[in-house]
Scaffold this active site. Structure first.
Site, PDB file in Angstrom:
ATOM      1  N   ASP A 137       0.832  -1.203   0.000  1.00  0.00           N
ATOM      2  CA  ASP A 137       0.000   0.000   0.000  1.00  0.00           C
ATOM      3  C   ASP A 137       0.871   1.259   0.000  1.00  0.00           C
ATOM      4  O   ASP A 137       2.025   1.228   0.404  1.00  0.00           O
ATOM      5  CB  ASP A 137      -0.876   0.030   1.256  1.00  0.00           C
ATOM      6  CG  ASP A 137      -1.745  -1.203   1.382  1.00  0.00           C
ATOM      7  OD1 ASP A 137      -2.365  -1.592   0.377  1.00  0.00           O
ATOM      8  OD2 ASP A 137      -1.807  -1.776   2.485  1.00  0.00           O
ATOM      9  N   ASP A 166      -2.323  -1.359  -4.973  1.00  0.00           N
ATOM     10  CA  ASP A 166      -3.096  -1.819  -3.810  1.00  0.00           C
ATOM     11  C   ASP A 166      -3.763  -0.594  -3.163  1.00  0.00           C
ATOM     12  O   ASP A 166      -4.160   0.323  -3.872  1.00  0.00           O
ATOM     13  CB  ASP A 166      -2.152  -2.581  -2.867  1.00  0.00           C
ATOM     14  CG  ASP A 166      -2.901  -3.548  -1.959  1.00  0.00           C
ATOM     15  OD1 ASP A 166      -4.100  -3.342  -1.724  1.00  0.00           O
ATOM     16  OD2 ASP A 166      -2.274  -4.505  -1.473  1.00  0.00           O
ATOM     17  N   ASP A 170      -4.398   1.852   4.057  1.00  0.00           N
ATOM     18  CA  ASP A 170      -5.085   0.657   4.545  1.00  0.00           C
ATOM     19  C   ASP A 170      -4.720   0.410   6.007  1.00  0.00           C
ATOM     20  O   ASP A 170      -3.536   0.335   6.363  1.00  0.00           O
ATOM     21  CB  ASP A 170      -4.721  -0.562   3.695  1.00  0.00           C
ATOM     22  CG  ASP A 170      -5.487  -0.571   2.347  1.00  0.00           C
ATOM     23  OD1 ASP A 170      -6.160   0.437   2.041  1.00  0.00           O
ATOM     24  OD2 ASP A 170      -5.395  -1.581   1.634  1.00  0.00           O
ATOM     25  N   ARG A 223     -14.050   2.495  -1.657  1.00  0.00           N
ATOM     26  CA  ARG A 223     -13.381   2.480  -0.347  1.00  0.00           C
ATOM     27  C   ARG A 223     -13.028   3.895   0.109  1.00  0.00           C
ATOM     28  O   ARG A 223     -11.866   4.254   0.224  1.00  0.00           O
ATOM     29  CB  ARG A 223     -12.138   1.586  -0.359  1.00  0.00           C
ATOM     30  CG  ARG A 223     -12.480   0.149  -0.697  1.00  0.00           C
ATOM     31  CD  ARG A 223     -11.271  -0.759  -0.630  1.00  0.00           C
ATOM     32  NE  ARG A 223     -11.630  -2.123  -1.026  1.00  0.00           N
ATOM     33  CZ  ARG A 223     -10.742  -3.089  -1.263  1.00  0.00           C
ATOM     34  NH1 ARG A 223      -9.456  -2.856  -1.139  1.00  0.00           N
ATOM     35  NH2 ARG A 223     -11.151  -4.295  -1.603  1.00  0.00           N
TER      36      ARG A 223
END
Ligand SMILES: *[C@@H]1O[C@H](CO)[C@@H](O)[C@H](O)[C@H]1NC(C)=O
Length: 324
Positions: A137, A166, A170, A223
């Site tokens: 990430d 990615d 996160d 997201r």
């Protein structure tokens, strides 16, 4: 935050009548920063997040210097002086660390940051761009507590398939007491994942307490964030062309306040029994499709701008715009 300059003025003995601050004045005050600044939101809880304040200060300009400087748990401020480009693994950040970009030119291209099994970390005024999925990430937080991610600019592009990159930010594996604030999160498929798997309930339940405030989310597919199991407070965010916005899943409880969405298909929705309480949001042409939740208060003070004011407050201010 908006009253801090006024308070200082009064302490210094000024007796000017306090004007009502306008949004633009608030933005100017916010751009001046110090290494002793502290977060609001969940990162202010559990003893607070101070990073490396009070420790050594090192200035770095290469990947190797940076990697060495942020390792270990001694209190340390690591100032990055310019852009660094390298296709490489995430740099692992130790506890008690503040990473500060010296200017808006400080962008990491091709590698990201991983806060793993650490506590008390501040990441501010940094850009992270185009980190390939094979390298993780842009910013990952795992098995860590008290992390403040502030004034970052994280992005890639949507020119490839959705798994080419990615996540941008996160927060997984029971990450806890995290605040993501004043950041520009843009041009990406899957922006921010809180809780990585439906089958990770045992590790995540009771953790993943996160705050997202005053962020500008722009041109994102999904997201914004997607949150499993945890507790999320999402306020004063401006969303432009974010197809799927806030996704509450697997028993997560979110409090969603004072946000504006333009061009979202699903600004706020549930998957697998996720819940939300929504106050004063402008969902644009979309709607709140989440199950009614139970999170109505959070254990810290904060200021709601009002959904009508977030665009002016956030666009142009969010991102690595700080001056130290
Ligand atoms: C962080 O710093 C504090 C204060 O010096 C220290 O007590 C603590 O052990 C450090 N954290 C870690 C994980 O080493």
């Amino acid at each position: 935050m908006m009253f801090s300059a006024l308070s200082l003025g009064l302490m210094a003995g000024l007796t000017v009548a306090a004007p009502t601050p306008t949004i633009n004045e608030v933005a100017e005050v916010d751009k001046r920063a110090t290494i002793t600044d502290t977060p609001i939101g969940y990162a202010s809880q559990n003893g607070g997040t101070t990073g490396g304040a009070g420790g050594t200060t090192t200035t770095v300009s290469t990947y190797a210097q940076f990697t060495a400087a942020v390792s270990g748990s001694d209190a340390k401020v690591v100032v990055v002086s310019g852009p660094i480009t390298k296709t490489a693994d995430q740099v692992k950040v130790g506890s008690n660390t503040s990473i500060i970009g010296a200017s808006s030119s400080v962008v990491f291209t091709g590698f990201g940051l991983l806060v793993k099994s650490a506590t008390n970390v501040i990441i501010r005024n940094i850009g992270v761009a185009k980190v390939l999925a094979a390298n993780g990430d842009a910013i990952g937080v795992q098995k860590s507590t008290n992390v403040w991610i502030d004034h970052v600019d994280v992005s890639s592009d949507q020119d490839h398939d959705k798994d080419y990159y990615d996540g941008l930010i996160d927060l997984t594996h029971a990450a806890d007491f995290v605040t993501v604030s004043n950041s520009y999160i843009h041009d990406h498929w899957k922006a921010s994942l809180v809780g990585h798997s439906d089958s990770n309930s045992a590790e995540d339940t009771g953790h993943l307490r996160v705050t997202y405030h005053n962020n500008y989310w722009n041109n994102i597919h999904s997201r914004g964030p997607s949150l499993r199991f945890g507790t999320g407070h999402i306020f004063n965010n401006y969303y432009n062309e974010v197809v799927d916005g806030i996704n509450t899943r697997d028993g997560a409880q979110v409090l969603v306040e004072s946000n504006t969405f333009v061009g979202s298909t699903s600004p706020l929705y549930s998957t697998d029994d996720g819940y939300a309480v929504a106050n004063d949001n402008d969902f644009g042409d979309g709607s709140n499709d989440a199950l009614a939740g139970a999170l109505t208060t959070v254990p810290y003070e904060y200021t709601l701008l009002g959904s009508a004011a977030v665009k002016v407050a956030v666009v142009g201010t969010a991102g690595n715009t700080l001056t130290f």
